[in-house]
Design an enzyme around this catalytic site. Structure first.
Site, PDB file in Angstrom:
ATOM      1  CE  LYS A  20       0.523  25.071  21.197  1.00 21.81           C
ATOM      2  NZ  LYS A  20      -0.429  25.311  22.305  1.00 21.81           N
ATOM      3  CE1 TYR A  60       3.696  25.218  25.899  1.00 20.48           C
ATOM      4  CE2 TYR A  60       3.553  22.960  25.127  1.00 20.48           C
ATOM      5  CZ  TYR A  60       3.285  24.310  24.961  1.00 20.48           C
ATOM      6  OH  TYR A  60       2.587  24.735  23.857  1.00 20.48           O
ATOM      7  CG  PHE A  68      -3.045  22.995  31.395  1.00 25.15           C
ATOM      8  CD1 PHE A  68      -1.925  23.271  30.606  1.00 25.15           C
ATOM      9  CD2 PHE A  68      -3.505  23.993  32.255  1.00 25.15           C
ATOM     10  CE1 PHE A  68      -1.278  24.491  30.676  1.00 25.15           C
ATOM     11  CE2 PHE A  68      -2.855  25.224  32.333  1.00 25.15           C
ATOM     12  CZ  PHE A  68      -1.741  25.464  31.542  1.00 25.15           C
ATOM     13  NE  ARG A  96       2.266  35.461  23.604  1.00 26.93           N
ATOM     14  CZ  ARG A  96       1.979  34.404  24.371  1.00 26.93           C
ATOM     15  NH1 ARG A  96       2.586  33.235  24.156  1.00 26.93           N
ATOM     16  NH2 ARG A  96       1.105  34.483  25.337  1.00 26.93           N
ATOM     17  CB  THR A 102      -3.775  31.458  26.079  1.00 27.46           C
ATOM     18  OG1 THR A 102      -2.564  32.197  26.246  1.00 27.46           O
ATOM     19  CG2 THR A 102      -3.528  29.991  26.350  1.00 27.46           C
ATOM     20  NE  ARG A 113      -2.913  30.151  20.470  1.00 22.85           N
ATOM     21  CZ  ARG A 113      -2.072  30.436  21.460  1.00 22.85           C
ATOM     22  NH1 ARG A 113      -2.236  31.539  22.176  1.00 22.85           N
ATOM     23  NH2 ARG A 113      -1.064  29.624  21.736  1.00 22.85           N
ATOM     24  CG  HIS A 126       4.799  27.786  21.582  1.00 20.74           C
ATOM     25  ND1 HIS A 126       4.501  27.992  22.914  1.00 20.74           N
ATOM     26  CD2 HIS A 126       6.069  28.246  21.399  1.00 20.74           C
ATOM     27  CE1 HIS A 126       5.560  28.523  23.513  1.00 20.74           C
ATOM     28  NE2 HIS A 126       6.521  28.682  22.623  1.00 20.74           N
ATOM     29  CD  GLU A 137       9.538  29.129  24.087  1.00 18.62           C
ATOM     30  OE1 GLU A 137       8.787  28.972  25.065  1.00 18.62           O
ATOM     31  OE2 GLU A 137       9.196  29.770  23.071  1.00 18.62           O
TER      32      GLU A 137
END
Ligand code: UDP
Ligand code: MG
Length: 162
Positions: A20, A60, A68, A96, A102, A113, A126, A137
């Site tokens: 991102k 999204y 959000f 993932r 998240t 993350r 993402h 996607e």
């Protein structure tokens, strides 16, 4: 030979991964790519682009009722994103895992993350959350001809053969 490649591509699992705008701005492109690469997954498509807000809303779409949603789409379209397709056995689920939870406060150390982000609204990466999402996607972000028909490393990769 081409048929072999096509058959291989058809059966191999693929996922959509995007760095991102915060990850790009913070100079984390190579760090993130290297974690997927070192694991052994294969990069089959990559491009840099700034998605429009409409494009971000499509990406999204499943989150459109969430509070959000607007800020998230504004943010995704605020600067360059690295869009990628990675391939390999179990790449959707394991991708993932490499990314982490998240909310970076809940991501384990050792995950992308967990190691590199602090808040949920700036969690730098993402990854598709399942086979259906991955397919949708990849189709949204890439044309079929932008995907490499990757095949496993064989002797042909290190020596010339007939
Ligand atoms: N997000 C947010 N606030 C939340 C939950 C999610 O800003 O409370 C953002 C966050 O950037 C997340 C993205 O929305 O990565 C998509 O949410 P999702 O639940 O699909 O998480 P992901 O699949 O990215 O882990
Ligand atoms: Mg998601």
């Amino acid at each position: 030979m081409l048929q072999d490649q096509e058959a291989h591509a058809a059966e191999m699992e693929r996922t959509f991964i995007a760095i991102k705008p915060d990850g790009v701005q913070r100079g984390l492109i190579s760090e993130i790519i290297s974690r997927f690469e070192r694991k052994g997954f294969k990069l089959v498509a990559i491009k840099i682009m700034t998605p429009s807000k409409e494009f971000a809303q499509k990406h999204y779409d499943d989150l459109k009722e969430r509070p959000f949603f607007n800020g998230l789409c504004e943010f995704l379209s605020s600067g360059p994103v690295i869009a990628m397709v990675w391939e390999g056995e179990g790449v959707i689920k394991y991708g993932r895992k490499l990314i982490g939870a998240t909310d970076p406060q809940k991501s384990e150390p050792g995950t992308i993350r967990g190691d590199l982000a602090v808040v949920v609204g700036r969690n730098i990466i993402h990854g598709s959350d399942g086979p259906e999402t991955a397919k949708n996607e990849i189709n949204l972000w890439f044309k079929p001809q932008e995907l490499m028909a990757a095949k496993p490393l064989t002797t042909e990769a290190i020596a010339l053969t007939e």
